[in-house]
Design a protein around this motif. Structure first.
Motif, short mmCIF file in Angstrom:
data_model
loop_
_atom_site.label_atom_id
_atom_site.label_comp_id
_atom_site.label_asym_id
_atom_site.label_seq_id
_atom_site.Cartn_x
_atom_site.Cartn_y
_atom_site.Cartn_z
N GLU A 120 18.77 79.31 -2.20
CA GLU A 120 19.04 79.88 -0.88
C GLU A 120 20.25 80.82 -0.89
O GLU A 120 20.21 81.93 -0.38
CB GLU A 120 19.29 78.74 0.12
CG GLU A 120 19.54 79.19 1.54
CD GLU A 120 18.27 79.61 2.25
OE1 GLU A 120 18.35 80.46 3.14
OE2 GLU A 120 17.20 79.10 1.89
N SER A 121 21.34 80.37 -1.50
CA SER A 121 22.57 81.17 -1.49
C SER A 121 22.40 82.48 -2.25
O SER A 121 22.90 83.53 -1.85
CB SER A 121 23.72 80.36 -2.09
OG SER A 121 23.42 79.99 -3.43
N CYS A 122 21.65 82.43 -3.36
CA CYS A 122 21.45 83.64 -4.16
C CYS A 122 20.54 84.63 -3.44
O CYS A 122 20.78 85.83 -3.46
CB CYS A 122 20.87 83.27 -5.53
SG CYS A 122 20.69 84.68 -6.63
N LEU A 123 19.49 84.14 -2.80
CA LEU A 123 18.59 85.03 -2.08
C LEU A 123 19.28 85.70 -0.91
O LEU A 123 18.98 86.83 -0.54
CB LEU A 123 17.37 84.24 -1.58
CG LEU A 123 16.38 83.78 -2.65
CD1 LEU A 123 15.33 82.87 -2.05
CD2 LEU A 123 15.72 84.98 -3.31
N THR A 124 20.25 84.99 -0.31
CA THR A 124 20.96 85.54 0.85
C THR A 124 21.99 86.58 0.44
O THR A 124 22.07 87.66 1.03
CB THR A 124 21.65 84.41 1.63
OG1 THR A 124 20.68 83.43 2.03
CG2 THR A 124 22.35 84.96 2.86
N SER A 125 22.79 86.25 -0.59
CA SER A 125 23.91 87.13 -0.95
C SER A 125 23.64 88.01 -2.16
O SER A 125 24.34 88.99 -2.39
CB SER A 125 25.15 86.28 -1.24
OG SER A 125 24.96 85.46 -2.38
N GLY A 126 22.64 87.64 -2.97
CA GLY A 126 22.40 88.37 -4.21
C GLY A 126 23.37 88.00 -5.31
O GLY A 126 23.39 88.64 -6.36
N LYS A 127 24.20 86.96 -5.09
CA LYS A 127 25.19 86.54 -6.08
C LYS A 127 25.03 85.06 -6.39
O LYS A 127 24.41 84.31 -5.64
CB LYS A 127 26.61 86.81 -5.57
CG LYS A 127 26.91 88.28 -5.33
CD LYS A 127 28.35 88.48 -4.89
CE LYS A 127 28.68 89.96 -4.70
NZ LYS A 127 30.09 90.17 -4.31
N MET A 128 25.62 84.65 -7.52
CA MET A 128 25.61 83.23 -7.88
C MET A 128 26.82 82.93 -8.75
O MET A 128 27.44 83.85 -9.32
CB MET A 128 24.32 82.88 -8.63
CG MET A 128 24.20 83.51 -9.99
SD MET A 128 22.84 82.84 -10.97
CE MET A 128 21.46 83.59 -10.15
N GLY A 186 20.37 74.60 -8.63
CA GLY A 186 19.09 74.12 -8.12
C GLY A 186 18.26 73.31 -9.07
O GLY A 186 17.04 73.47 -9.11
N GLU A 187 18.87 72.41 -9.85
CA GLU A 187 18.09 71.57 -10.75
C GLU A 187 17.28 70.55 -9.94
O GLU A 187 17.81 69.79 -9.15
CB GLU A 187 19.03 70.84 -11.72
CG GLU A 187 18.28 70.03 -12.76
CD GLU A 187 19.24 69.43 -13.78
OE1 GLU A 187 19.25 69.94 -14.90
OE2 GLU A 187 19.95 68.49 -13.43
N THR A 188 15.95 70.54 -10.11
CA THR A 188 15.07 69.60 -9.42
C THR A 188 14.02 69.10 -10.40
O THR A 188 13.87 69.62 -11.52
CB THR A 188 14.34 70.29 -8.25
OG1 THR A 188 13.49 71.30 -8.78
CG2 THR A 188 15.31 70.89 -7.26
N ASP A 189 13.25 68.09 -9.96
CA ASP A 189 12.19 67.57 -10.82
C ASP A 189 11.13 68.64 -11.07
O ASP A 189 10.48 68.66 -12.12
CB ASP A 189 11.54 66.35 -10.18
CG ASP A 189 12.48 65.15 -10.20
OD1 ASP A 189 12.28 64.25 -9.37
OD2 ASP A 189 13.41 65.14 -11.02
N ALA A 190 10.93 69.50 -10.08
CA ALA A 190 9.91 70.54 -10.24
C ALA A 190 10.32 71.59 -11.25
O ALA A 190 9.49 72.35 -11.74
CB ALA A 190 9.65 71.22 -8.90
N TYR A 191 11.61 71.63 -11.56
CA TYR A 191 12.13 72.70 -12.41
C TYR A 191 11.52 72.66 -13.81
O TYR A 191 11.20 73.66 -14.40
CB TYR A 191 13.64 72.60 -12.48
CG TYR A 191 14.26 73.52 -13.49
CD1 TYR A 191 14.10 74.89 -13.36
CD2 TYR A 191 14.99 73.03 -14.56
CE1 TYR A 191 14.65 75.76 -14.27
CE2 TYR A 191 15.54 73.89 -15.47
CZ TYR A 191 15.37 75.25 -15.32
OH TYR A 191 15.92 76.09 -16.24
N HIS A 192 11.36 71.44 -14.36
CA HIS A 192 10.94 71.38 -15.74
C HIS A 192 9.46 71.14 -15.91
O HIS A 192 9.00 70.70 -16.94
CB HIS A 192 11.74 70.32 -16.51
CG HIS A 192 11.98 69.04 -15.76
ND1 HIS A 192 11.11 67.99 -15.80
CD2 HIS A 192 12.99 68.67 -14.95
CE1 HIS A 192 11.58 67.00 -15.05
NE2 HIS A 192 12.71 67.39 -14.52
N VAL A 193 8.66 71.44 -14.88
CA VAL A 193 7.22 71.44 -15.06
C VAL A 193 6.84 72.58 -15.99
O VAL A 193 7.22 73.71 -15.79
CB VAL A 193 6.51 71.61 -13.71
CG1 VAL A 193 5.00 71.78 -13.92
CG2 VAL A 193 6.79 70.43 -12.81
N GLY A 194 6.08 72.28 -17.04
CA GLY A 194 5.68 73.33 -17.97
C GLY A 194 6.73 73.67 -18.99
O GLY A 194 6.61 74.66 -19.68
#
Length: 630
Positions: free
Chosen positions: A38-46, A84-92
């Protein structure tokens, strides 16, 4: 549970500096998730997790790629709760999906070619991993939000209204009307409230300018207003963003006002174009058409720039870029105009427009695909300081070349890394000089002939003349080369055409003559360059040379055909019609004839007048010409 992070503990680079296959795949996967937060999409920074930034510095998301590529990820960062580490992150992400280590490439030692080949190989590693063929993928988070907004826009303004009349439709129409007629916000509030009041009670039409802005802002196309030095010395951007006065001329940045908000003396507008290029792939109408340049066939005819040698030359030098048909090829054009027309006010406004050449000819030049990128403010002509305003554009082009951005192709239903290249510029001849850095007037005005020219100064006309400079380009056996009467009298041409300077040769000239960059010396203020006007016409080191591929392009600058056609037609017609003050057949030109040409029948007579030439139309001939035109 943590097997998908094993790439962090592996060797990051091969001895030649290229990222290992496993590290490249892991880094790509990490960045894909981090950039969709969310923060990166809003500001373009991380937050950058490299050992230098240490997760303490917010920087542009595209620069994070370069930091991690060069330095890796800090060793203590095992749980990625900032990204944003989540369980969905490491699918595949299992070991079966990680490509095997590739054979090391043999690179040249330490030159520019080494860096370019390393980056190309690095991109190839990641390209194969993130773009598997024939795999249907869900849109990334940014694209999904766009599609969700479009779905929501299909709701009706009220029950039973005409198909297509939605809140988004109403908001965009109202915003267009406000812009076209320059209406005040209070006026928009008044008639938006009136429209809502006369519609059925269950309507959801926006009732104020504020509501209109909220709906339209969902389209998500950003823009930047950047303060500029009043003398065009610099822009207050990136590392210079906090300056309160120009670091070259010392003039203040802000006006003295009584209000709380500070008002800059001058501002420029920059509209980033990466998001607009993404939209071309998110729209079903244009997604497949963006691959037309590589998929069409013309049987050897040139129907599009992709059929010409300059395009093919670039693809031979950068095959990794050419392999991805969805990478974008851009052209840039600019020219000045007076927005106040003939009202007497002198004002020079310069738009900079980008065009994607991936599209077929039927779409390529349509107005909706001409992307306004920069608006250089007036009222003064930017002259040599145009490069100052081009800095944000060049920076975005560098990012799109080196790292690319994540995009979603709706036609193939795949996420991919979209990169872009600027193929050339298009302008008239004066703007050619502003873009290239080579002054386009005087004896050395030709950027290709340079100081190897036959141009000379007219004694009476006091202008530089290029008469009879063309015969050197003819074949050696052409009879015109030996003609002593039709061109310069008693002159035979035996020389061949001048050698065409390539990118390396031009860079060597810029270095040897000590030509400075405008952004380093402040706007139009330039130190005199040794040999200027005598051996060369370089007045600045163009900012386009900061693009890593610029030196390898076969064709960097193009002339606008419209201007050439207009100028040739105007001069021809003014001369044959003998328009006073505009004809080229005047007394000064006749006085220069005896020393140049063997045309005694056109020499000035003893009474000071010139004989009437055969090409000048008399009264009857003019009437016949005008009747034919009508």
């Amino acid at each position: 549970m943590n097997n998908f992070r094993t790439w962090l503990d592996k060797e990051r680079c091969y001895p030649n500096g290229m990222l290992t296959r496993e590290y490249a795949a892991g880094l790509t996967e990490f960045m894909n998730v981090a950039m969709n937060q969310e923060s990166c999409l809003t500001s373009g920074k991380m937050l950058c997790p490299c050992p230098s930034c240490n997760n303490n510095i917010d920087i542009d998301k595209d620069l994070v790629w370069g930091h991690i590529y060069s330095l890796g990820i800090m060793s203590s960062y095992k749980v990625w709760f900032y990204h944003g580490e989540t369980d969905a992150y490491h699918v595949g992400s299992t070991s079966e999906n990680v490509p095997k280590r590739v054979e090391e490439s043999r690179l040249d030692e330490g030159g520019v070619g080494t860096v370019q080949m390393v980056h190309d190989a690095h991109r190839e590693n990641m390209q194969e991993f993130i773009e598997p063929a024939n795999i249907v993928e869900e849109p990334n988070l940014e694209a999904k939000r766009f599609y969700d907004m479009l779905d929501a826009s299909k709701s009706h303004l009220y029950e039973g209204c005409k198909e297509g009349h939605s809140p988004l439709y109403a908001a965009t129409r109202m915003m267009n009307i406000k812009t076209d007629y320059n209406l005040a916000e209070d006026c928009v509030d008044a008639w938006a409230d009136f429209v809502k009041d006369i519609l059925p009670e269950d309507n959801i039409s926006p009732a104020s300018y504020n509501e209109i802005e909220k709906i339209v802002s969902g389209l998500g196309l950003p823009y930047q207003m950047i303060d500029v030095c009043i003398d065009n010395c610099m822009i207050y951007w990136q590392s210079d963003a906090e300056y309160l006065a120009c670091r070259f001329c010392g003039k203040p940045r802000f006006q003295n006002t009584s209000g709380r908000s500070r008002v800059a003396f001058k501002r420029m507008w920059y509209l980033p174009f990466a998001d607009r290029l993404k939209r071309l792939y998110q729209a079903e109408r244009t997604a497949a058409a963006m691959r037309w340049h590589q998929e069409h066939s013309t049987d050897g005819e040139i129907a599009h720039p992709s059929d010409a040698e300059a395009w093919k030359h670039f693809q031979r030098i950068y095959p990794s870029f050419a392999e991805e048909s969805r990478n974008v090829y851009l052209g840039l054009c600019t020219d000045g105009f007076n927005p106040f027309g003939k009202h007497g006010r002198q004002y020079s406004l310069w738009p900079v427009i980008l065009t994607p050449y991936n599209l077929p000819p039927s779409l390529c030049m349509k107005r909706e695909f001409l992307f306004l990128s920069i608006l250089v403010p007036g009222p003064e002509h930017p002259k040599r300081s145009l490069d100052v305003f081009l800095q944000p554009l060049i920076h975005e082009l560098q990012v799109l070349w080196e790292h690319g951005v994540q995009a979603y192709d709706v036609s193939w239903q795949q996420n991919f890394t979209m990169r872009a290249v600027l193929m050339w510029t298009i302008s008239d001849f004066p703007a050619y000089g502003m873009l290239s850095g080579w002054t386009t007037h005087g004896r050395l005005s030709c950027p290709y002939c340079q100081d190897n020219t036959y141009a000379f100064q007219l004694k009476h006309g006091r202008k530089t003349c290029w008469f009879d400079c063309h015969r050197r380009f003819l074949p050696r056996s052409h009879p015109y080369r030996r003609n002593k009467k039709s061109f310069k009298k008693n002159h035979v041409v035996s020389d061949g055409p001048p050698p065409e300077p390539d990118g390396e040769n031009i860079l060597m000239q810029l270095r040897d003559f000590g030509v400075e960059k405008t952004t380093y010396c402040g706007g139009s203020v330039h130190n005199p360059v040794d040999g200027y006007g005598e051996f060369h016409n370089w007045h600045k080191h163009s900012i386009f040379w900061e693009l890593p591929y610029w030196k390898d392009l076969l064709l960097r600058h193009n002339l606008d055909v419209m201007h050439i056609e207009k100028n040739v037609f105007d001069n021809l017609m003014n001369t044959v019609l003998n328009v006073p003050g505009k004809t080229k057949d005047n007394i000064k030109s006749r006085l220069d004839l005896p020393s140049i040409c063997n045309r005694p029948h056109l020499h000035v007579l003893s009474n000071g007048r010139g004989p009437i030439p055969r090409f000048r139309l008399d009264g009857d001939a003019k009437d016949a010409l005008f009747r034919w035109i009508v």
